[in-house]
Design an enzyme around this catalytic site. Sequence first.
Site, PDB file in Angstrom:
ATOM      1  N   GLU A 253      24.202  -7.055  49.007  1.00 10.64           N
ATOM      2  CA  GLU A 253      23.850  -8.474  49.023  1.00 10.64           C
ATOM      3  C   GLU A 253      22.801  -8.810  50.098  1.00 10.64           C
ATOM      4  O   GLU A 253      22.957  -8.417  51.264  1.00 10.64           O
ATOM      5  CB  GLU A 253      25.128  -9.302  49.246  1.00 10.64           C
ATOM      6  CG  GLU A 253      24.934 -10.801  49.301  1.00 10.64           C
ATOM      7  CD  GLU A 253      24.319 -11.377  48.047  1.00 10.64           C
ATOM      8  OE1 GLU A 253      24.771 -11.033  46.943  1.00 10.64           O
ATOM      9  OE2 GLU A 253      23.369 -12.165  48.168  1.00 10.64           O
ATOM     10  N   THR A 297      21.353 -12.675  42.434  1.00  6.41           N
ATOM     11  CA  THR A 297      22.053 -11.403  42.188  1.00  6.41           C
ATOM     12  C   THR A 297      22.061 -11.066  40.697  1.00  6.41           C
ATOM     13  O   THR A 297      21.841  -9.915  40.311  1.00  6.41           O
ATOM     14  CB  THR A 297      23.518 -11.463  42.662  1.00  6.41           C
ATOM     15  OG1 THR A 297      23.569 -11.991  43.968  1.00  6.41           O
ATOM     16  CG2 THR A 297      24.146 -10.082  42.659  1.00  6.41           C
ATOM     17  N   HIS A 412      26.008 -12.684  52.861  1.00  8.82           N
ATOM     18  CA  HIS A 412      25.438 -13.712  51.982  1.00  8.82           C
ATOM     19  C   HIS A 412      25.169 -14.955  52.820  1.00  8.82           C
ATOM     20  O   HIS A 412      25.910 -15.251  53.749  1.00  8.82           O
ATOM     21  CB  HIS A 412      26.431 -14.021  50.858  1.00  8.82           C
ATOM     22  CG  HIS A 412      25.851 -14.858  49.750  1.00  8.82           C
ATOM     23  ND1 HIS A 412      25.545 -16.188  49.897  1.00  8.82           N
ATOM     24  CD2 HIS A 412      25.507 -14.528  48.491  1.00  8.82           C
ATOM     25  CE1 HIS A 412      25.038 -16.637  48.770  1.00  8.82           C
ATOM     26  NE2 HIS A 412      24.999 -15.664  47.899  1.00  8.82           N
ATOM     27  N   ASP A 471      19.761  -6.532  46.619  1.00  6.30           N
ATOM     28  CA  ASP A 471      19.582  -7.342  45.406  1.00  6.30           C
ATOM     29  C   ASP A 471      18.399  -8.305  45.486  1.00  6.30           C
ATOM     30  O   ASP A 471      17.659  -8.483  44.534  1.00  6.30           O
ATOM     31  CB  ASP A 471      20.885  -8.062  44.996  1.00  6.30           C
ATOM     32  CG  ASP A 471      21.396  -9.063  46.022  1.00  6.30           C
ATOM     33  OD1 ASP A 471      20.897  -9.077  47.163  1.00  6.30           O
ATOM     34  OD2 ASP A 471      22.324  -9.829  45.682  1.00  6.30           O
ATOM     35  N   HIS A 472      18.192  -8.899  46.662  1.00  5.16           N
ATOM     36  CA  HIS A 472      17.094  -9.868  46.810  1.00  5.16           C
ATOM     37  C   HIS A 472      16.984 -10.225  48.285  1.00  5.16           C
ATOM     38  O   HIS A 472      17.803  -9.778  49.088  1.00  5.16           O
ATOM     39  CB  HIS A 472      17.337 -11.130  45.978  1.00  5.16           C
ATOM     40  CG  HIS A 472      18.710 -11.694  46.163  1.00  5.16           C
ATOM     41  ND1 HIS A 472      19.078 -12.402  47.288  1.00  5.16           N
ATOM     42  CD2 HIS A 472      19.834 -11.615  45.399  1.00  5.16           C
ATOM     43  CE1 HIS A 472      20.355 -12.749  47.197  1.00  5.16           C
ATOM     44  NE2 HIS A 472      20.844 -12.272  46.071  1.00  5.16           N
TER      45      HIS A 472
HETATM   46  C1  GP9 Z   1      28.188 -14.196  43.714  1.00 11.80           C
HETATM   47  C2  GP9 Z   1      27.303 -13.247  44.403  1.00 11.80           C
HETATM   48  C3  GP9 Z   1      26.213 -13.966  45.138  1.00 11.80           C
HETATM   49  O1  GP9 Z   1      29.104 -13.629  42.870  1.00 11.80           O
HETATM   50  O2  GP9 Z   1      26.817 -12.323  43.524  1.00 11.80           O
HETATM   51  O3  GP9 Z   1      25.282 -14.457  44.287  1.00 11.80           O
HETATM   52  P1  GP9 Z   1      23.822 -14.890  44.767  1.00 11.80           P
HETATM   53  O4  GP9 Z   1      23.938 -16.257  45.357  1.00 11.80           O
HETATM   54  O5  GP9 Z   1      23.349 -13.900  45.762  1.00 11.80           O
HETATM   55  O6  GP9 Z   1      23.037 -14.852  43.524  1.00 11.80           O
HETATM   56 MN    MN Z   2      22.911 -11.883  45.937  1.00 10.24          MN
END
Ligand code: GP9
Ligand code: MN
Length: 623
Positions: A253, A297, A412, A471-472
Amino acid sequence: MQLNKIRMPLFILATILFGIKTYVVYRFMFDLSIENSMQEFILFVNPLASAYLIFAISVWLNPKRQMKYLRWTSLIGSLILFVNLIFYRNFTDFITIPVLFQGNNAADLTGSFLTLLHIEDLFIFLDVAIIWYLSKQKFDMSIQLPTQGKIAATAVTFLLLAGNVVLAEIERPMLFVRTFDREYLVKNIGIYNYHLYDASMQTKTKAQRVLADGSEISEIESYLDKNSPDGQAKDSDLYGVAKDKNVIFVSVESFQNFLLDSEINGTETTPFLNDLKESKDTIWFKNFYHQTAQGKTSDSEFIVENSLYPLGRGAVYFTNAQNEYNALPEILSEEGYETSVFHANNKSFWNRDVMYENVGYDEFYGEQSYEVTPENSFGWGLEDKAFFEQSIKYLQSQKQPFYSKFITLTHHFPFEMPEDKANIDQYDSGSKTLNHYFQTARYTDESLEQFFQQLKDAGLYEDSIIVLMGDHYGISEYHNKAMGQFLGKEINGYEHIQLQKVPFMVHIPGYENGGVREEVVGQIDVKPTLLHLLGIGNKDDLTFGDNMFAEDRKDFIAMRDGSFVSEQYVFTDGVCYDRSTGEQILEEEAEACNPIKEKADQELQYSDNIIYGDLFRFYDFKQ
Ligand code: GP9
Ligand code: MN
């Protein structure tokens, strides 16, 4: 005033009863998470607004019809609520139109219908009984207004609705554009407005699909033949290097490359990953870019599974979860892999429950598969250390070889964590977000280190390859000033693109030939690359990415906003930069970027057309 006329019009009483009833059901019968008093307030207000919206229409009817209308709408509204509650008890999710027509969901429900009924469900129909009774009495609870009064009563509907939408936007910016999660939508606008919203999304998607025709897919096929030259080149010594091994894919994440080798007050932020990327068993692509957009994500998941681009607006996981795909889990299933996803968040987030089923995952271990306690959770929920630890038993139960995707959650936004769990200082800048970012990154690093150890202890490590991917981004442009302070340079367009690099490491236990790779690659390349490593032929696949190990590859990475990175150039915001120096290319030579820019735009367009038109239904992947 006549004696047989009761003062409060029935439509007002119905609004109050129905509104409060719905609030109580949301609050105590569904399991919605309420994080603050603003959410509580919205949860209370939106049922009243929805109830008013439905019942106020009655003022336009004559007294007899008014009563009939109120009886039936309250009954139908309550049934909608009830059916959603039953569905929710089974799936922890709300009904969507596509789901209604999905045979297996309906079948699941009929099988367990009785066990899902609770005695307190009668409460849902209490107000209906009252309204039904009052509307049939001799005294008259209808209301007759002059036209202006009717207009005024209706106008209140729009005021309430607008107020609700504004509150929802304040509480969850971009809620309607991004549609993160049905639970958020329901919490913010209520189940009825949510169904209207779902219906409008569905109509739009259906219309685009109906208008599409199959001829375009052959045009795209020939474009890809020409421009993604790898196709199914097997000419790399890595072809099949991980044949028959398990794949443990970890989506890390919000993890950006600048964290690697960084230090805060002399302490390494990510000691484990720093070592891992230099390990002889790891192939690290240091110029790997995320290519996500609003679907965050879920976009990264979509890109990896399909080697297609995400959409510019909304999340494909929501807008086109029913399309035909030729996704990685389906391909791997056919090759005999068991496929699964581990992610300790609610299953409907990003519509994952629906999309995962469509792209062929065998199992999805969501929040309910984990033991979440106040001690082992903070931020978004279950903390990653507990997440990995509790996942091992499920992983061990998989039939080998397996493909398992883990999605971490702790690192996150807003990256806040209890100080007693933090093993590195905060950074010191004007951005609280960036200051915290290093602490949760360090936490992620530690949890990954533990995970590797747990895999070894469980005897799974040797027979697996472990792929780590960011992921980003986690730090948005909004924090450019603090970011510039940290990096010691101003963040211009070129630096902004550099910051979109995220980790991509393939760890192959016992491989010993690892190393750092310089190629410009991105999430779009992951699918063909993994298939290459696993020695799985996919010559008829349609992918915008290329195998990262091929000699002859497409040499640019397109971002969703039209920016791109090629071996030579970086292009963003209309400016062309020299990739090696970061210098802006002088205006008279700036067309150097144009040929690639055209290709990037073309690809994004083709990918959009595939998704919106559901064009893969016209293509035979097993020719
Ligand atoms: C939520 C997690 C976070 O299930 O994957 O999502 P994001 O905000 O990073 O897209
Ligand atoms: Mn994410």
